[in-house]
Motif scaffolding. Sequence first.
Motif, short mmCIF file in Angstrom:
data_model
loop_
_atom_site.label_atom_id
_atom_site.label_comp_id
_atom_site.label_asym_id
_atom_site.label_seq_id
_atom_site.Cartn_x
_atom_site.Cartn_y
_atom_site.Cartn_z
N PRO A 111 -39.26 -47.29 32.08
CA PRO A 111 -40.69 -47.30 31.75
C PRO A 111 -41.09 -46.22 30.74
O PRO A 111 -40.51 -45.13 30.70
N ALA A 112 -42.09 -46.56 29.94
CA ALA A 112 -42.63 -45.62 28.95
C ALA A 112 -44.02 -45.18 29.39
O ALA A 112 -44.70 -45.89 30.12
N ASP A 113 -44.44 -44.00 28.92
CA ASP A 113 -45.80 -43.53 29.22
C ASP A 113 -46.79 -44.22 28.28
O ASP A 113 -46.38 -44.97 27.38
N PRO A 114 -48.11 -44.01 28.46
CA PRO A 114 -49.09 -44.72 27.63
C PRO A 114 -48.94 -44.42 26.13
O PRO A 114 -49.43 -45.20 25.31
N ASP A 115 -48.27 -43.33 25.76
CA ASP A 115 -48.01 -43.05 24.34
C ASP A 115 -46.71 -43.69 23.86
O ASP A 115 -46.33 -43.52 22.70
N VAL A 152 -67.00 -34.06 27.24
CA VAL A 152 -65.87 -34.05 26.31
C VAL A 152 -66.01 -35.26 25.39
O VAL A 152 -66.03 -36.40 25.86
N VAL A 153 -66.13 -34.99 24.10
CA VAL A 153 -66.28 -36.06 23.10
C VAL A 153 -65.08 -35.97 22.17
O VAL A 153 -64.88 -34.96 21.51
N ARG A 154 -64.26 -37.01 22.15
CA ARG A 154 -63.03 -36.98 21.35
C ARG A 154 -62.58 -38.41 21.07
O ARG A 154 -63.12 -39.36 21.63
N GLY A 155 -61.57 -38.55 20.22
CA GLY A 155 -61.11 -39.87 19.78
C GLY A 155 -60.46 -40.66 20.91
O GLY A 155 -59.96 -40.10 21.88
N GLU A 156 -60.47 -41.99 20.73
CA GLU A 156 -59.93 -42.84 21.80
C GLU A 156 -58.41 -42.74 21.91
O GLU A 156 -57.82 -43.25 22.87
N ASP A 157 -57.76 -42.06 20.96
CA ASP A 157 -56.31 -41.84 21.11
C ASP A 157 -56.02 -40.92 22.31
O ASP A 157 -54.88 -40.85 22.75
N LEU A 158 -57.05 -40.24 22.81
CA LEU A 158 -56.85 -39.37 23.98
C LEU A 158 -57.40 -39.97 25.27
O LEU A 158 -57.43 -39.31 26.31
N PHE A 159 -57.80 -41.25 25.19
CA PHE A 159 -58.37 -41.92 26.36
C PHE A 159 -57.41 -41.85 27.56
O PHE A 159 -57.79 -41.44 28.66
N GLU A 160 -56.16 -42.24 27.35
CA GLU A 160 -55.20 -42.30 28.47
C GLU A 160 -54.85 -40.92 29.00
O GLU A 160 -54.54 -40.76 30.18
N ALA A 161 -54.88 -39.92 28.13
CA ALA A 161 -54.56 -38.55 28.56
C ALA A 161 -55.59 -38.05 29.57
O ALA A 161 -55.31 -37.16 30.39
N THR A 162 -56.79 -38.64 29.54
CA THR A 162 -57.85 -38.20 30.44
C THR A 162 -57.45 -38.36 31.91
O THR A 162 -57.89 -37.59 32.76
N ALA A 163 -56.60 -39.35 32.19
CA ALA A 163 -56.14 -39.53 33.57
C ALA A 163 -55.41 -38.27 34.05
O ALA A 163 -55.60 -37.81 35.18
N VAL A 164 -54.58 -37.71 33.18
CA VAL A 164 -53.85 -36.48 33.52
C VAL A 164 -54.82 -35.32 33.68
O VAL A 164 -54.70 -34.50 34.60
N HIS A 165 -55.81 -35.26 32.80
CA HIS A 165 -56.78 -34.16 32.87
C HIS A 165 -57.57 -34.22 34.17
O HIS A 165 -57.80 -33.20 34.82
N TYR A 211 -50.48 -28.95 26.02
CA TYR A 211 -51.79 -29.47 25.66
C TYR A 211 -52.62 -29.76 26.91
O TYR A 211 -53.77 -29.32 27.04
N HIS A 212 -52.04 -30.52 27.86
CA HIS A 212 -52.81 -30.94 29.04
C HIS A 212 -53.33 -29.74 29.83
O HIS A 212 -54.50 -29.68 30.22
N LEU A 213 -52.45 -28.80 30.09
CA LEU A 213 -52.83 -27.63 30.91
C LEU A 213 -53.88 -26.78 30.18
O LEU A 213 -54.86 -26.34 30.78
#
Length: 299
Positions: free
Chosen positions: A130-134, A230-243, A214-216
Motif C-alpha cells: 500500500p501507498a500513502d495518500p501522496d 488553517v488556510v492552505r492549498g488542497e495538496d495538504l488536505f490529506e495531511a490534515t488527518a495526521v495533524h 513537517y507534521h510535528l
Amino acid sequence: MAAAHHPIADRPVLRFAPSPNGLLHLGHARSALENERMAAALGARLLLRIEDIDRTRCRPEFEAAMIEDLAWLRIAFETPYRRQSEHLADHAAMLARLAAMGLVYPSFESRAELKSLAAARAAESGRPWPADPDGAPLYAGRGRDIPPAEAAARVAAGEPHALRLDMATAMARLAGPLSWTETDATGRPQRVVTAQPERWGDIVLARKELATSYHLAVVTDDALQGVTHVVRGEDLFEATAVHRLLQDLLGLPAPLYRHHGLVLGPDGKKLSKSDQAEGFRGLREAGLTAGDLRRQLGF
Ligand code: GLU
C-alpha cells in the motif's frame, strides 16, 4: 477580582506558512490572499510563519525574497514573524510527550532498503504494497519489533535513524472517531471530514539529522501560536488527518481548516517553486502590478 480582559486572545488567528526553498509563485500568492481575505472577514490576526526546518533546501535568500514579494503584494502580516527553525526545542518537547506515551520508535532502514522491503513484501503477499495518500509506499520495515534497549543503544551509538509514530497504537488510544471541519472562504463552517490518519502508516516524526518533521512542526507551531483557522492549498488536505491525530494525542486544540484549490500551470499540473516563469519576479519585471495580480487571481 474580575479576570483581565485580553481582546487579542479573543480574535481568531490565521497564518500563512511558506517554506523558503524557492521563489514565491502564483500558488503561494493565492494562499496568502485566501488567508488575507478570511482574516478580514473574521477580524482575525494574520501571521507569517517561515517553515525552514529543512536546512538542505531552505535558504535565507529565498526567505528574504519571499518577504519582499509579500510586501509588494501589500499583505499586512503581523511582525515579528516566526521562523520555524528557531523553535526546534518546542517541537522536541512535543516529540518527547509522544515518546513518553509509548508511541514513538526508531527505524534504521535506509530509503533504498525501505523501497526493496516494500517490493519484497508485495511479492510475498501477491498484492501491491500500500501507498500513502501522496503515493509513497507505507513504512514496510520492522523497527517496531526491535527490543527497546537494543534500539536505544543503536540510537546512542549514532546510527542513522528515523523516529516514527506507532500508528496502530496511536489509533487505539483515540477516544472516538477523528474529524475536522472545513470552512468556506470567509471562515464559516461548511462540512465535517472524517480523518483517516492510518492511511499514512508509521509516519516519520524526526530524523537523526533533523529533529522534527513537517507534521510535528506544523501541529506544534499552530498550537503555540494559537492558530484558529488553517488556510492552505488542497495538496495538504490529506495531511490534515495526521495533524488532527497529533493534536488529539497531545491534547492540542483543533483549528478549523480551509483547503483551497491550487493555481495550475499551463500544463494543468500543480506549479512548482522552480517554475520561475510563474514566479512573482518575472511578472513584476514584465510590469504587472500587485493590483493586476490580485485581480488575476480573483481577489
Ligand atoms: N510549509 C508548507 C508549504 O509550504 C505549508 C504548511 C501549511 O500551510 O500547513 O507547503
